[in-house]
Structures are given as C-alpha cells and as structure tokens.
Design an enzyme around this catalytic site. Structure first.
Site, PDB file in Angstrom:
ATOM      1  N   ASP A 147       0.807  -1.208   0.000  1.00 13.61           N
ATOM      2  CA  ASP A 147       0.000   0.000   0.000  1.00 13.61           C
ATOM      3  C   ASP A 147       0.851   1.275   0.000  1.00 13.61           C
ATOM      4  O   ASP A 147       1.860   1.353   0.717  1.00 13.61           O
ATOM      5  CB  ASP A 147      -0.857  -0.048   1.277  1.00 13.61           C
ATOM      6  CG  ASP A 147      -1.749   1.138   1.458  1.00 13.61           C
ATOM      7  OD1 ASP A 147      -2.838   1.132   0.868  1.00 13.61           O
ATOM      8  OD2 ASP A 147      -1.365   2.074   2.193  1.00 13.61           O
ATOM      9  N   GLU A 158       1.244  -0.402  -4.949  1.00  8.43           N
ATOM     10  CA  GLU A 158       0.245   0.634  -5.224  1.00  8.43           C
ATOM     11  C   GLU A 158       0.925   1.989  -5.167  1.00  8.43           C
ATOM     12  O   GLU A 158       1.456   2.375  -4.131  1.00  8.43           O
ATOM     13  CB  GLU A 158      -0.877   0.603  -4.184  1.00  8.43           C
ATOM     14  CG  GLU A 158      -1.990   1.595  -4.505  1.00  8.43           C
ATOM     15  CD  GLU A 158      -2.414   2.481  -3.337  1.00  8.43           C
ATOM     16  OE1 GLU A 158      -1.675   2.606  -2.350  1.00  8.43           O
ATOM     17  OE2 GLU A 158      -3.496   3.065  -3.440  1.00  8.43           O
TER      18      GLU A 158
HETATM   19  C1  GLC Z   1      -4.090   3.386  -0.096  1.00  9.81           C
HETATM   20  C2  GLC Z   1      -5.432   2.738   0.039  1.00  9.81           C
HETATM   21  C3  GLC Z   1      -6.419   3.711   0.578  1.00  9.81           C
HETATM   22  C4  GLC Z   1      -5.947   4.190   1.908  1.00  9.81           C
HETATM   23  C5  GLC Z   1      -4.534   4.738   1.821  1.00  9.81           C
HETATM   24  C6  GLC Z   1      -3.936   4.943   3.159  1.00  9.81           C
HETATM   25  O1  GLC Z   1      -4.096   4.383  -1.045  1.00  9.81           O
HETATM   26  O2  GLC Z   1      -5.837   2.221  -1.180  1.00  9.81           O
HETATM   27  O3  GLC Z   1      -7.686   3.167   0.686  1.00  9.81           O
HETATM   28  O4  GLC Z   1      -6.817   5.167   2.396  1.00  9.81           O
HETATM   29  O5  GLC Z   1      -3.670   3.872   1.148  1.00  9.81           O
HETATM   30  O6  GLC Z   1      -3.601   3.744   3.730  1.00  9.81           O
END
Ligand code: GLC
Ligand code: MG
Length: 686
Positions: A308, A378
């Site tokens: 993440d 991500e």
């Molecule tokens: C990522 C997740 C999102 C979350 C963020 C903070 O972008 O997809 O949902 O709010 O991280 O953890």
C-alpha cells in the site's frame, strides 16, 4: 611386480615373461617411434622406452603395466593424439550444449506463473459477504463464497486489510499487524480461509501497509512516551503547539500532514489521516519490524502482498517546504495534495532499495515449487509514468512483479477510441522490456467506472480488460456491472468524505449483490448493512446473471475462459490496428498459431462503421465470435464495414498464418524472455 626408481633407471624386481610385448616391439611400435624423427622430446621418450623395453621385452604395454612404463606409452603420439582429440571434442560438445540450452531458454516464451494467468480479484472485506449479520462483511463470509471465484475461473484473490484496526480508514490504519480485527473474525477464521482457498487452488494476496500504522498501535504509544527503543519509530519534529506546521506539507486527505502530540510535546507526520502516523522507515529497526511482519504472514502461507501507498514510505530528512504548484497562492490556502509538487514527501531515494529488500524476503519463501510469492505495488504517479515503471525493478534486480496500472481508471474522462488507445499505450510504450503488463479498471478508492463512464460501457470495459496483454484486476462487483450508490452527507462512513461528501469513497464500497433477496444476499439475518445496497440489486446480482447467458457475468466468464485457454491472449503479440473518435481496435496473434483475434470496441457516443480494408493481413470476411450485444454473435462483417453501437465490443476470431506484427513492428508488443530472466535470477543473490 613393482618398480622403484634407481638413478633414473628402472629396475624389475620380479620378471614376468610376456611374449605379446616382444611381438609388439618386433612389430615396430617402440622402435618406429624412436626412429620416426618427430622431435627431440619424443625421441627421448622413445629412447627411454626402448631402454625399458630392451630390458623387459616380455611385458605387454597393457597388462598390469607399471605406472612409469604406462606413462611412457601414453605420451606416444598414437595414444596422445586421439586422447587430446577426444578431450577437446568433449569440451566443445559441453560448451555447445550449454549454448544451445541458454539459447532455447532465451528464445522460448515466458514461463507463466499463476499471477500471469489468472485475473486478480479484489475483495473489500467489509462489503463482500456478511456471515454473522452484523452488517459488515467478514472472513467467514469470504469463505462461503469461494465457489464464485471458481465459477469465473479466477484463481487469485486480493483481500483489502483485515488486521486489528480502529477502522478510521477501514483497516488501512493498523493497530496490530499480527491479529485479525474481531469485526472480520479471528486468526483461526483466517487460517481456515487460507486452507480452504489453497484446497480449491486459489491464491490469497494480503494487503500490506508499510508506510503507517494506526495511532493506537503499540509502537506509537511507546514512541510518544519516548521509550528508548521506539522513540524514533515515527517521524517527529519540534513545532509550535499553537501553530503545529513545521513545514507546508499536506496530507492526502487534506490539510497539514502534521499533528501536535501533547504527550511527547512534538509534531508527528501523517501523510494520510492524523490517526495514521507515518513510520520512520529511515530507522533500520523499523525496516526490520516490517520484514518480520512480512515473514509472519509468509510463514502462514499467504501467496503475496499488495503493498500500500509505497511512494510515501520515505520523506526528505531536511523537512523543507515543498514547492507550490501556484507560487502566488497564499500559503494558508495550500491545503490539498494538488497544491504542491511532492519533491520531499514521495518517491525519495532509498525507497526502491527497501522494496527490493522486502522482495528478497519474499523470494526466500518462493523457492519450493508452486510457492511463488507475488508482490504488486500501489502508487499513483499520475502521468509520471517513469516513476511508476521503476517499481518493476531492473533486468537483474527484482522488485514488484508489477506496479498497479491505474491509467484505465481515467477512461471516463474522455470515452473515445483514441483516448482508450492513449491510456493503453501509456503503459505499453513505457513498460521496461521483459516485464509483464497489468490493468485496473476499479478499486475501493475510485468511483466505479461503470458509473463514471456510463453503464453502456461496462461490458466493453470488461472485454478490453480481459483481452489486453497482461494481468487484469477486477474489483468486486465489476463482473456483474455494479455501480456506485448515492450517499447523502448523513450516510457518509469514509473519513475522506466527512469534510467533502464528493470525496467520499463510500459509493464504490456498497455491499456485493449476490441475489434478489433481502440485502442482495450480502447478509440475511438483519436489515442492517454498513452501507446501503444499490437499488438495482434485484436485476444486477450474481444469481440472476448466472442464469442469463447474455449477462455481464456470463460474458465475463466467457472472456476470461477465452483469455486463459487461447495462447494468443496469454502470451501472443498485441498490435494496435486502429483508433478513432469511436473505436479502439487491436489484435492478438501468436507465431505459428493459426487462430488470431481482432477486437473492435466502440467507446464513442454513437454507432460506428469501421473500415479495416487497408489491413491486408486480415481476411475479407470477419465472423464475430462474441459481441457484448449478444444479438451480434456470429455475425459476419466485410472488413471494410465493421459495425458497432456505442458501448459495443466485438471479439472476432479469424484463421490465417499471415501475421500482422512482422509488417507493423512499431504497433506491436509481445511479452519477452521471462524464462531467461528467471534463469539468471539465481545470480541475483550473489
Ligand atoms: C491506499 C489505500 C487507501 C488508503 C490509503 C492509506 O491508497 O488504497 O484506501 O486510504 O492507502 O492507507
Ligand atoms: Mg511515509
């Protein structure tokens, strides 16, 4: 018999009569060698041999030969030359064999691992299936629904966080990485889910959040009290409690990314909510903690991680202000992530090294057959494509298997053929060679594409997702064409929507629509669901669509089947054929494979007639294998007049050995040499 050296002379202690040897000498072997005049060394050898032979004329050169005599014989040309020829022959053959092996591996198509073949399905656990009727989905609920994945031929399931959490960001604020939140079940439920998934041949991908924890995490409590071990686990700095902004950095959720902590008397950094303090990953102890956590879940047998928010993992230690996008904007109005260039809070040097360290840990757990652990990162780098591509690693250093490709999420900005092609090409033309593409058309952070682009494009988008080269990701509900729900201010659950309802991510997180019963079958025991069910659920649901051959779900199943059974889709060439205001058309073909596929997708606002008569590699008549408009299945078009309605996508199968890609190299891509890289992978560790 034995020999011993005596002043360079050999003595025979015990004589064995052996007429065979005498014959051989008589036959001229030793004598010939000495008289053939082929050089002094050989002469000397022959003389010695003669001396020995004269003395022991009866000894055969091969029977019970003493070492010295044997050496004398073996250095003679008639023995030495064949021996040397044989030796070099073996060396050459071995080298040739190695070269052929490497060439074959290098030229052979990639070894496809599970994450190349199956789509990845994202489960948002709050919303998938509620087994205990408390209105929130849970792990047992997911377990009940595993057959849904098998029905769709989906083998990889990424589950958004279910760690123990105060749920300020619905699980992305982790209180304990080693525990399951009671809302979702317990560790035993997790272990049972994993076993059941593995029994069914499914892979489980965990969400992992290396950038931050919850402010309720034990580490944070110890850090704010300056415990010697934990005091540097987060990013702390001195600040004025009355104006707690040591610099102009802003949180992704808006406003300053600094919050003053009364206990410690300092400000801490949070790139997301104030309840999500950023870990100080410049502290090696913190990195080691993360590695231990990764190992903890790998030990349990999970098959991979979705990492993440990775670009936020490091911040510049100097804490200088970031440059404003609009330098004239008054600093107090700089409150959103769009107001700054994130030179000091994202993509800092050292970030990739850290991910590679995580990857190496995962590699240690990937050695057994069938145990490959997958990593996807991500990172929203918007149009800074090169930054995204860095997460692929380099040809010799592995990082993520792929970074999520979010570009197709921008399709609704301009639904048209050329825009679709532009977004696809953004990835294809920038991806490092030898890497594997992937496509995302929805997730828990973005409005459902079917709602923002328009319902008429839902099927076409799925068709594109499943026929492009690389791994598709499907967010729960996309396989049935689920849409956003409407949320009023009072219904907002998402913290991001608390200040501004238009930023709420709730609309795309509504309960999965399983059937036409109460609460769409999400749960059956109460009237309560944490977010409202979409009103369309009586027709848009799994049960109804399973019975309808022309449904979004049936088409998804068909396309995913085609994708996994037809080699041109999995590892064939991908070539652009045409893009205009309406239509995006591309083909998939494989050398030596007669069947090829042409896709014609109308992302425009009205009907379109596409003329592909200039494409000489295509047959004149084209038969539709599958249309998103089932009435057009099996329809035959002249290639000069391929008709599509707005939102219609066609898969056309044709047979030919005439390939398109050799004549149009600039329009084509093929996945490369993954096997070869796997082979040298063994060197990565050195
Ligand atoms: C990522 C997740 C999102 C979350 C963020 C903070 O972008 O997809 O949902 O709010 O991280 O953890
Ligand atoms: Mg960080």
């Amino acid at each position: 018999m034995s020999f011993r050296k005596n002043s360079g002379q050999m003595e025979l202690e015990e004589t064995i009569r052996n007429p065979g040897y005498k014959d051989a000498v008589d036959g001229g072997s030793a004598a010939d060698a000495s008289s053939s005049g082929t050089g002094e060394r050989r002469d000397a050898t022959a003389v010695k041999l003669d001396a020995a032979a004269d003395e022991y004329t009866q000894v055969k050169p091969y029977a019970g030969m003493p070492k010295e005599v044997l050496l004398l014989h073996s250095s003679r040309a008639r023995y030495r030359v064949p021996r040397e020829i044989l030796f070099w022959l073996i060396v050459c053959c071995t080298l040739a064999l190695v070269a052929v092996t490497i060439t074959i591996i290098a030229l052979s198509p990639p070894c496809l691992r599970w994450w190349h073949i199956t789509p990845v399905y994202q489960v948002y656990p709050r919303s998938f299936k509620d087994s205990d009727g408390d209105g929130v989905g849970d792990l047992k609920g997911i377990k009940e629904k595993l057959d849904h994945f098998l029905d769709l031929n989906i083998k990889a399931v990424w589950i958004s966080p279910f760690y123990r959490s105060p749920m300020k960001d619905f699980g992305y604020d982790v209180e304990d990485f080693r525990d399951v939140d009671p809302l979702f079940g317990n560790m035993q439920d997790f272990e049972e889910l994993l076993v059941e998934m593995h029994n069914k041949g499914l892979k489980l991908i965990m969400d992992f959040i290396p950038n931050h924890t919850s402010d309720r995490h034990r580490w944070f409590n110890l850090s704010r009290t300056r415990d010697p071990q934990y005091k540097d686990y987060y990013v702390w700095t001195d600040c004025d409690p009355a104006f707690p902004k040591p610099n102009n950095w802003v949180s992704i959720f808006g406003n300053s990314s600094w919050t003053y902590d009364e206990v410690r008397g300092q400000c801490y950094l949070h790139q997301f909510l104030k309840e999500q303090p950023d870990l100080n990953l410049r502290n090696p102890d913190v990195v080691q903690e993360i590695i231990d956590l990764i190992s903890f879940w790998l030990e349990k047998g999970v098959d991979g991680f979705r990492m993440d928010a990775v670009k936020h993992m490091l911040e510049a230690a100097h804490l200088r202000d970031e440059p404003q996008v609009d330098p004239d904007k008054p600093p107090e109005l700089v409150t959103t992530e769009w107001d700054l260039y994130h030179d000091y809070t994202t993509s800092q040097v050292g970030l990739h090294d850290m991910l590679r360290e995580f990857r190496a840990v995962m590699d240690d757990y990937s050695r057994e057959p069938g145990r490959y652990r997958f990593m996807v990162t991500e990172s929203y780098d918007y149009e800074e494509v090169d930054k995204t591509m860095m997460y692929y690693g380099t040809p010799l250093i592995k990082e993520s298997d792929f970074p999520f490709n979010f570009y197709l999420l921008d399709l609704p900005q301009n639904t048209s053929g050329w825009w679709a092609k532009h977004l696809v090409d953004l990835w294809m033309s920038n991806m490092p060679s030898g890497k594997w593409p992937n496509w995302v058309v929805g997730n828990h952070d973005r409005p459902r594409i079917g709602s923002s682009a328009g319902r008429i494009y839902v099927r076409a988008i799925n068709l594109m997702l499943l026929t492009l080269p690389g791994t598709p990701t499907t967010y729960y509900g996309e396989e049935i064409g689920m849409e956003n729900i409407n949320i009023t201010q009072s219904q907002v659950q998402d913290p991001a929507g608390k200040y501004n309802v238009s930023l709420s991510r709730d609309p795309q997180r509504s309960p999965m629509q399983w059937n036409s019963e109460k609460n769409a079958g999400f749960n059956t025991q109460t009237n309560n669901t944490w977010l409202p069910v979409h009103p369309s659920y009586e027709t848009v649901n799994v049960e109804v669509q399973n019975k309808d051959e022309g449904s979004v779900l049936s088409q998804y199943r068909f396309l995913n089947g085609l994708r996994q059974s037809e080699l041109p889709f999995l590892r064939g060439w991908f070539c652009y054929v045409l893009s205009d205001t309406n239509v995006f058309s591309y083909l998939r073909e494989l050398d030596g494979h007669k069947e090829a596929y042409l896709m014609v997708i109308n992302f425009g606002r009205g009907p379109s007639t596409t003329d592909l008569s200039a494409v000489k590699e295509l047959p004149d008549e084209l038969r539709v294998l599958m249309s998103t408009n089932t009435a057009n299945n099996q329809k035959v078009f002249q290639k000069s007049r391929i008709q599509t309605e707005a939102g219609e996508g066609l898969v056309i199968r044709y047979s030919t050995y005439t390939r398109f890609h050799p004549n149009h190299p600039a329009q084509c891509y093929v996945s490369e040499k993954a096997c070869y890289l796997e082979t040298v992978g063994i060197l990565y560790k050195c």
